[in-house]
Design a protein around this motif. Structure first.
Motif, PDB file in Angstrom:
ATOM      1  N   PHE A 138      51.343  19.472  30.701  1.00 19.35           N
ATOM      2  CA  PHE A 138      50.138  18.635  30.707  1.00 19.35           C
ATOM      3  C   PHE A 138      50.242  17.656  29.536  1.00 19.35           C
ATOM      4  O   PHE A 138      50.781  18.009  28.488  1.00 19.35           O
ATOM      5  N   LEU A 139      49.693  16.467  29.701  1.00 23.68           N
ATOM      6  CA  LEU A 139      49.613  15.530  28.578  1.00 23.68           C
ATOM      7  C   LEU A 139      48.817  16.159  27.443  1.00 23.68           C
ATOM      8  O   LEU A 139      47.819  16.846  27.688  1.00 23.68           O
ATOM      9  N   ASP A 140      49.234  15.873  26.236  1.00 25.45           N
ATOM     10  CA  ASP A 140      48.433  16.245  25.071  1.00 25.45           C
ATOM     11  C   ASP A 140      47.506  15.063  24.773  1.00 25.45           C
ATOM     12  O   ASP A 140      47.660  14.375  23.765  1.00 25.45           O
ATOM     13  N   PHE A 154      51.856  21.444  26.303  1.00 23.39           N
ATOM     14  CA  PHE A 154      51.054  20.230  26.215  1.00 23.39           C
ATOM     15  C   PHE A 154      51.868  19.231  25.408  1.00 23.39           C
ATOM     16  O   PHE A 154      52.059  19.412  24.199  1.00 23.39           O
ATOM     17  N   HIS A 155      52.376  18.211  26.058  1.00 27.24           N
ATOM     18  CA  HIS A 155      53.234  17.248  25.359  1.00 27.24           C
ATOM     19  C   HIS A 155      53.219  15.938  26.144  1.00 27.24           C
ATOM     20  O   HIS A 155      53.167  15.956  27.366  1.00 27.24           O
ATOM     21  N   SER A 156      53.294  14.816  25.451  1.00 24.84           N
ATOM     22  CA  SER A 156      53.081  13.538  26.152  1.00 24.84           C
ATOM     23  C   SER A 156      54.329  12.671  26.320  1.00 24.84           C
ATOM     24  O   SER A 156      54.201  11.502  26.687  1.00 24.84           O
ATOM     25  N   SER A 157      55.502  13.212  26.074  1.00 26.89           N
ATOM     26  CA  SER A 157      56.716  12.425  26.383  1.00 26.89           C
ATOM     27  C   SER A 157      57.891  13.269  26.857  1.00 26.89           C
ATOM     28  O   SER A 157      58.742  12.766  27.589  1.00 26.89           O
ATOM     29  N   GLU A 158      57.919  14.556  26.490  1.00 27.04           N
ATOM     30  CA  GLU A 158      59.071  15.391  26.891  1.00 27.04           C
ATOM     31  C   GLU A 158      59.177  15.581  28.402  1.00 27.04           C
ATOM     32  O   GLU A 158      60.231  15.923  28.923  1.00 27.04           O
ATOM     33  N   TYR A 159      58.050  15.375  29.096  1.00 31.07           N
ATOM     34  CA  TYR A 159      58.075  15.668  30.538  1.00 31.07           C
ATOM     35  C   TYR A 159      58.996  14.752  31.321  1.00 31.07           C
ATOM     36  O   TYR A 159      59.417  15.088  32.425  1.00 31.07           O
ATOM     37  N   ILE A 160      59.325  13.586  30.776  1.00 28.39           N
ATOM     38  CA  ILE A 160      60.197  12.669  31.534  1.00 28.39           C
ATOM     39  C   ILE A 160      61.548  13.357  31.779  1.00 28.39           C
ATOM     40  O   ILE A 160      61.975  13.523  32.927  1.00 28.39           O
TER      41      ILE A 160
END
Ligand code: N2P
Length: 360
Positions: A170-172, A214-220
């Motif tokens: 999920f986005l942080d 919860f992280h906003s860039s690793e998901y790519i």
């Protein structure tokens, strides 16, 4: 004598320019074609220091503290609005931005909601927040008719309990996740009423045990590598993951869907901090970005729409022709925007988010 004075002034001006020939830009990660950074330096002779972040809150802390050392920063509209009120930015000098004629009035009308008359900012890119899936894995776990385009996928604990096996990010980003949770239960995603906002907490806590991170860039990369099967994230980032997987030929198929219940539409705005060391070079950078071909190159690379009408003729079909990037009327109607929370409400939101992330 007059001539001599003039030439002395010219020499002083030149020396000043040489000393100040550096511009520091703070932008979101995975948000530009790096060839453009080289092109900027070659074309202008200005050294570019380019740092990245993946959180509006991180940027906001720097902007409100002051002395960030940056000449150009890129908050999203709601954050920009609050930071303008706090006096964090300087007005743009239109005389230094001839490429502003390329801007798209439809986007300008929307961004004026956050920055009246667009006096302090230009739109860099805009997009939606939604659902990235590894199609194969999600269908394997939830079946052929898995709700891949619905908030049911990420906010219904029954689905999430099963999906935890293949990994969910999920986005942080509390100001995006809480509105999405409210949308899921049919509440106004832009509500500023603490009693309404509180209703998001059980929804988020209900699925919290199944969120890997919860992280906003690793998901790519995590999506592209097959390390996770679901990400609640940003449109272009997920489309970049789709491309990275395709390039790696690893058999991973990634898809992005704006939730059918409605998706957040946000605008990332370039602005110049009030205490920018080199506002002159900041304007040169903004004008470079507003060049139609440069802006198209950026969008073609990161799969986000931009606010530059003249760039459209240089966009590849994969970008301009994809309604997930350039929404058609029907898609547009299903998008919502938000407004900044007042300080007191923001504190409630921050507290709730800390609780959600810690899972207690
Ligand atoms: C780029 C993310 C930008 C969208 N990686 C968030 N506003």
């Amino acid at each position: 004598m007059k001539n001599l004075m003039l030439s002395t002034t010219a020499v002083v001006a030149l020396a000043g320019a040489a000393l100040a020939d550096e511009v520091r830009v703070y932008n979101w990660s995975d948000y530009i074609d790096e060839d453009l950074l080289t092109k900027f330096e070659e074309e202008t002779g200005i050294d570019l220091i380019y740092d990245v972040f993946d959180s509006n809150e991180v940027l906001e802390t720097k902007m409100l503290a002051g002395s960030s050392g940056y000449d150009v920063v890129v908050p999203s509209g709601t954050f920009l609005q609050r930071q303008i009120s706090a006096g964090a930015f300087q007005k743009l000098d239109a005389s230094k931005l001839p490429n502003a004629e390329n801007l798209w009035d439809v986007v300008e009308a929307r961004t004026a909601q956050y920055d009246p008359d667009n006096a302090y900012s230009i739109n860099y890119m805009w997009g939606t927040t939604g659902i990235g899936v590894n199609v194969g894995k999600v269908q394997e776990i939830l079946g052929e008719d898995a709700p891949m385009g619905s908030l049911e996928l990420v906010f219904n604990p029954e689905n999430m309990e099963k999906l935890q096996a293949c990994g969910v990010h999920f986005l942080d980003a509390p100001t995006e996740m809480i509105p999405a949770a409210l949308k899921f239960i049919g509440e106004d995603p832009d509500s500023h009423d603490p009693d309404v906002i509180a209703k998001a907490e059980p929804i988020l806590l209900g699925v919290r045990p199944y969120v890997t991170k919860f992280h906003s860039s690793e998901y790519i990369n995590a999506l592209a590598n097959g390390d996770i099967c679901v990400a609640f994230g940003w449109s272009g980032d997920i489309l970049q993951a789709r491309d990275r997987a395709a390039e790696a030929e690893n058999g991973v198929e990634i898809a992005y869907n704006a939730p059918s219940e409605g998706a957040l539409m946000w605008f990332d705005q370039m602005a110049i901090p009030v205490d920018a060391p080199n506002p002159e070079a900041a304007h040169v950078f903004l004008n470079f970005i507003m060049d139609a071909q440069n802006m198209a190159q950026a969008s073609n690379y990161v799969y986000y729409a931009n606010g530059n009408e003249a760039s459209k003729e240089f966009l590849v079909e994969d970008v301009i022709g994809d309604p997930a990037i350039y929404p058609d009327e029907a898609t547009l109607e299903n998008l919502y925007t938000t407004t900044p929370y007042p300080a007191k409400v923001q504190r409630t939101v921050t507290r709730m988010w800390t609780k959600v992330k810690s899972g207690t």
